[in-house]
Design an enzyme around this catalytic site. Sequence first.
Site, mmCIF file in Angstrom:
data_model
loop_
_atom_site.group_PDB
_atom_site.id
_atom_site.type_symbol
_atom_site.label_atom_id
_atom_site.label_comp_id
_atom_site.label_asym_id
_atom_site.label_seq_id
_atom_site.Cartn_x
_atom_site.Cartn_y
_atom_site.Cartn_z
ATOM 1 N N LYS A 110 -7.674 1.952 -19.321
ATOM 2 C CA LYS A 110 -6.854 1.049 -19.874
ATOM 3 C C LYS A 110 -7.654 0.635 -21.486
ATOM 4 O O LYS A 110 -6.749 0.840 -22.501
ATOM 5 C CB LYS A 110 -7.221 -0.217 -19.572
ATOM 6 C CG LYS A 110 -8.680 -1.715 -19.619
ATOM 7 C CD LYS A 110 -8.808 -2.078 -18.761
ATOM 8 C CE LYS A 110 -9.659 -1.264 -16.952
ATOM 9 N NZ LYS A 110 -10.453 -1.750 -16.174
ATOM 10 N N VAL A 134 -3.591 -0.377 -15.332
ATOM 11 C CA VAL A 134 -3.295 -1.959 -15.334
ATOM 12 C C VAL A 134 -3.022 -2.950 -14.258
ATOM 13 O O VAL A 134 -2.800 -2.626 -13.547
ATOM 14 C CB VAL A 134 -2.073 -2.188 -16.272
ATOM 15 C CG1 VAL A 134 -1.201 -3.395 -16.197
ATOM 16 C CG2 VAL A 134 -1.733 -1.655 -17.684
ATOM 17 N N ILE A 163 -2.145 -2.922 -8.184
ATOM 18 C CA ILE A 163 -1.039 -4.066 -7.662
ATOM 19 C C ILE A 163 0.517 -2.484 -8.762
ATOM 20 O O ILE A 163 0.066 -2.179 -9.943
ATOM 21 C CB ILE A 163 -1.001 -5.292 -8.755
ATOM 22 C CG1 ILE A 163 -1.921 -5.922 -8.348
ATOM 23 C CG2 ILE A 163 0.891 -5.341 -8.605
ATOM 24 C CD1 ILE A 163 -2.065 -6.867 -9.521
ATOM 25 N N LYS A 209 -5.022 -4.810 -20.942
ATOM 26 C CA LYS A 209 -4.131 -4.170 -20.668
ATOM 27 C C LYS A 209 -2.913 -4.801 -20.868
ATOM 28 O O LYS A 209 -1.879 -4.372 -21.037
ATOM 29 C CB LYS A 209 -4.340 -5.338 -19.112
ATOM 30 C CG LYS A 209 -4.860 -4.871 -18.093
ATOM 31 C CD LYS A 209 -6.529 -5.077 -17.252
ATOM 32 C CE LYS A 209 -7.318 -4.485 -16.570
ATOM 33 N NZ LYS A 209 -7.827 -5.687 -16.334
ATOM 34 N N GLY A 267 -12.461 -2.823 -8.118
ATOM 35 C CA GLY A 267 -12.552 -2.319 -7.339
ATOM 36 C C GLY A 267 -12.334 -1.299 -6.929
ATOM 37 O O GLY A 267 -11.184 -0.109 -7.318
HETATM 38 P P1 NDP Z 1 -18.153 4.132 -12.989
HETATM 39 O O1 NDP Z 1 -19.504 3.505 -14.671
HETATM 40 O O2 NDP Z 1 -18.193 3.391 -11.865
HETATM 41 O O3 NDP Z 1 -17.905 5.118 -13.581
HETATM 42 C C1 NDP Z 1 -17.739 5.957 -14.320
HETATM 43 C C2 NDP Z 1 -18.292 7.729 -13.754
HETATM 44 O O4 NDP Z 1 -17.716 8.708 -15.036
HETATM 45 C C3 NDP Z 1 -19.462 8.178 -13.735
HETATM 46 O O5 NDP Z 1 -19.222 9.324 -12.249
HETATM 47 C C4 NDP Z 1 -20.134 8.740 -14.076
HETATM 48 O O6 NDP Z 1 -21.298 9.511 -13.640
HETATM 49 C C5 NDP Z 1 -18.778 9.402 -15.403
HETATM 50 N N1 NDP Z 1 -19.750 9.772 -16.171
HETATM 51 C C6 NDP Z 1 -19.941 9.257 -17.393
HETATM 52 N N2 NDP Z 1 -19.891 9.449 -18.667
HETATM 53 C C7 NDP Z 1 -19.326 10.949 -18.580
HETATM 54 C C8 NDP Z 1 -19.649 12.043 -19.428
HETATM 55 N N3 NDP Z 1 -19.942 12.224 -20.300
HETATM 56 N N4 NDP Z 1 -19.372 13.046 -18.234
HETATM 57 C C9 NDP Z 1 -18.760 12.934 -17.000
HETATM 58 N N5 NDP Z 1 -18.978 12.195 -16.784
HETATM 59 C C10 NDP Z 1 -18.808 11.044 -17.053
HETATM 60 O O7 NDP Z 1 -16.536 3.588 -13.634
HETATM 61 P P2 NDP Z 1 -15.604 2.894 -13.198
HETATM 62 O O8 NDP Z 1 -15.169 4.305 -11.519
HETATM 63 O O9 NDP Z 1 -15.800 1.182 -12.299
HETATM 64 O O10 NDP Z 1 -14.186 3.134 -14.554
HETATM 65 C C11 NDP Z 1 -14.045 4.509 -13.924
HETATM 66 C C12 NDP Z 1 -12.235 4.107 -15.304
HETATM 67 O O11 NDP Z 1 -11.497 3.691 -14.095
HETATM 68 C C13 NDP Z 1 -12.646 2.618 -16.471
HETATM 69 O O12 NDP Z 1 -11.511 3.440 -17.204
HETATM 70 C C14 NDP Z 1 -11.960 1.890 -15.550
HETATM 71 O O13 NDP Z 1 -11.362 0.733 -16.813
HETATM 72 C C15 NDP Z 1 -11.080 1.939 -15.249
HETATM 73 N N6 NDP Z 1 -11.287 1.048 -13.904
HETATM 74 C C16 NDP Z 1 -12.207 0.744 -12.927
HETATM 75 C C17 NDP Z 1 -11.617 -0.586 -12.134
HETATM 76 C C18 NDP Z 1 -12.629 -0.980 -11.502
HETATM 77 O O14 NDP Z 1 -12.539 -2.218 -10.776
HETATM 78 N N7 NDP Z 1 -13.977 -0.845 -11.701
HETATM 79 C C19 NDP Z 1 -10.084 -0.746 -12.158
HETATM 80 C C20 NDP Z 1 -9.488 -0.824 -12.720
HETATM 81 C C21 NDP Z 1 -9.261 0.541 -13.898
HETATM 82 P P3 NDP Z 1 -22.448 9.218 -13.479
HETATM 83 O O15 NDP Z 1 -22.395 9.073 -11.892
HETATM 84 O O16 NDP Z 1 -23.187 10.098 -13.270
HETATM 85 O O17 NDP Z 1 -23.307 8.159 -14.161
HETATM 86 N N1 HSE Z 2 -13.390 -6.080 -14.693
HETATM 87 C C1 HSE Z 2 -11.921 -5.536 -14.347
HETATM 88 C C2 HSE Z 2 -11.439 -7.339 -14.054
HETATM 89 C C3 HSE Z 2 -11.422 -4.208 -13.715
HETATM 90 O O1 HSE Z 2 -12.179 -8.405 -14.127
HETATM 91 O O2 HSE Z 2 -10.354 -7.252 -13.707
HETATM 92 C C4 HSE Z 2 -10.725 -3.685 -13.996
HETATM 93 O O3 HSE Z 2 -9.577 -3.528 -14.796
#
Ligand code: NDP
Ligand code: HSE
Length: 429
Positions: free
Chosen positions: A106, A133, A137, A206, A305
């Site tokens: 986002k 977003v 949902i 969002k 999540g």
């Molecule tokens: P995390 O921090 O849990 O995971 C990020 C991942 O990216 C990790 O595996 C990390 O590697 C990897 N990473 C970071 N930098 C690099 C790089 N330079 N090159 C290669 N890999 C890299 O994030 P989330 O999974 O929580 O979130 C991911 C996306 O999803 C974000 O854009 C977030 O806004 C979006 N999102 C997340 C939600 C949530 O509930 N978590 C909900 C909705 C959207 P390593 O594992 O080695 O650290």
């Molecule tokens: N940090 C966000 C929230 C989740 O609390 O809704 C990712 O969009």
Amino acid sequence: MRTRPLKVALLGCGVVGSEVARIMTTHADDLAARIGAPVELAGVAVRRPSKVREGIDPALITTDATALVRRGDIDVVVEVIGGIEPARTLITTAFENGASVVSANKALLAEDGAALHAAAEKYGRDLYYEAAVAGAIPLVRPLRESLAGDKVNRVLGIVNGTTNFILDKMDTSGAGYSEALDEATALGYAEADPTADVEGFDAAAKAAILAGIAFHTRVKIGDVHREGITEVTAADIASARRMGCTVKLLAICERAADGASVTARVHPAMIPLSHPLASVREAYNAVFVEAEAAGQLMFYGPGAGGSPTASAVLGDLVAVCRNKLGEATGPGESAYTRLPVSPMGEVVTRYHISLDVADKPGVLAQVATVFAEQGVSIDTVRQQGKDGEASLVVVTHRAPDAALSGTVEALRKLDTVRGVASIMRVEGE
Ligand code: NDP
Ligand code: HSE
């Protein structure tokens, strides 16, 4: 069914990415049947290669995300790294090298969505981002596709689960902000650095994405008026309760009545307990969409999540893979209206203002005069006196935000006003 698999590069294998990989593996047969070809995980880019990642073949792990997206045989890149760089460069490199992209990012889409859409169009690729977003949902696709024949006038909702959890805790237990934040952190809802959530940046990103799609225009995160929840006090919540309201962090995107501009804002607001958004508890999200022909639609569910967000990513992955097989692309950016985004001062809203004043003759008249001078009409006034001081709660009728904030500034200058205890907008009536 085609036997040659479609190849997927997964960029990021954290909270969301690990669930995407798990579902791709465990549901491989169903996904193949729905798409019409098997889908194969061809590489997984991460930062820390030595970390144990259950269910993922270690041979797929790489720290060289750039080389992965440049391979030339990748059909779809799933970007779940987050942040602006290197995600932006990796996505454009993916387009250049033949892949379509599914992203949950986002922050990047709200900052640079127009350039990413332009790159996708230039190379004839898809850019899908349902997960960006409100997690699981379905909201982006309904706005982009199902409502493409209608005219959306308003999008209003709770799009951040962390802040909804905190406000809900404050409401149900009487806890203060810090206490509720500590509980959200302990339960894993809030991150170690909760700034993006509690200061409203996440919700503003969002809101920008939603406003852009809903009104067929371009809205960037910087266009969104943003206030977080860090200033919301237990007294604000109690005051809301006395009015038959609760406090929610709302994202509100509106088309102006004359259709010539739009607004997008994120701020805490009081809403009546009878409003459906008032019953959105814990970390859930809910969004109302008001469209000319459809009327009012409500979308509700888990907004964050790993597993819920991966559901949205997988839905996009299936759609993009189907497009690939059909040698087609899905809808691109629709921003033909190019409507200006008006400043917050022009938004028409209502204020709930709580003042500590001297309890003596003429004070109420003085206060009322300030409202009149700013052209703000008062709806209700409640006064409670105590030891020569009084608490005065004023709820206004609807007025431009600039007039309302001007009123508060003028009230602060009155000698008889000891302090402005709280200011909160009132929505949903
Ligand atoms: P995390 O921090 O849990 O995971 C990020 C991942 O990216 C990790 O595996 C990390 O590697 C990897 N990473 C970071 N930098 C690099 C790089 N330079 N090159 C290669 N890999 C890299 O994030 P989330 O999974 O929580 O979130 C991911 C996306 O999803 C974000 O854009 C977030 O806004 C979006 N999102 C997340 C939600 C949530 O509930 N978590 C909900 C909705 C959207 P390593 O594992 O080695 O650290
Ligand atoms: N940090 C966000 C929230 C989740 O609390 O809704 C990712 O969009």
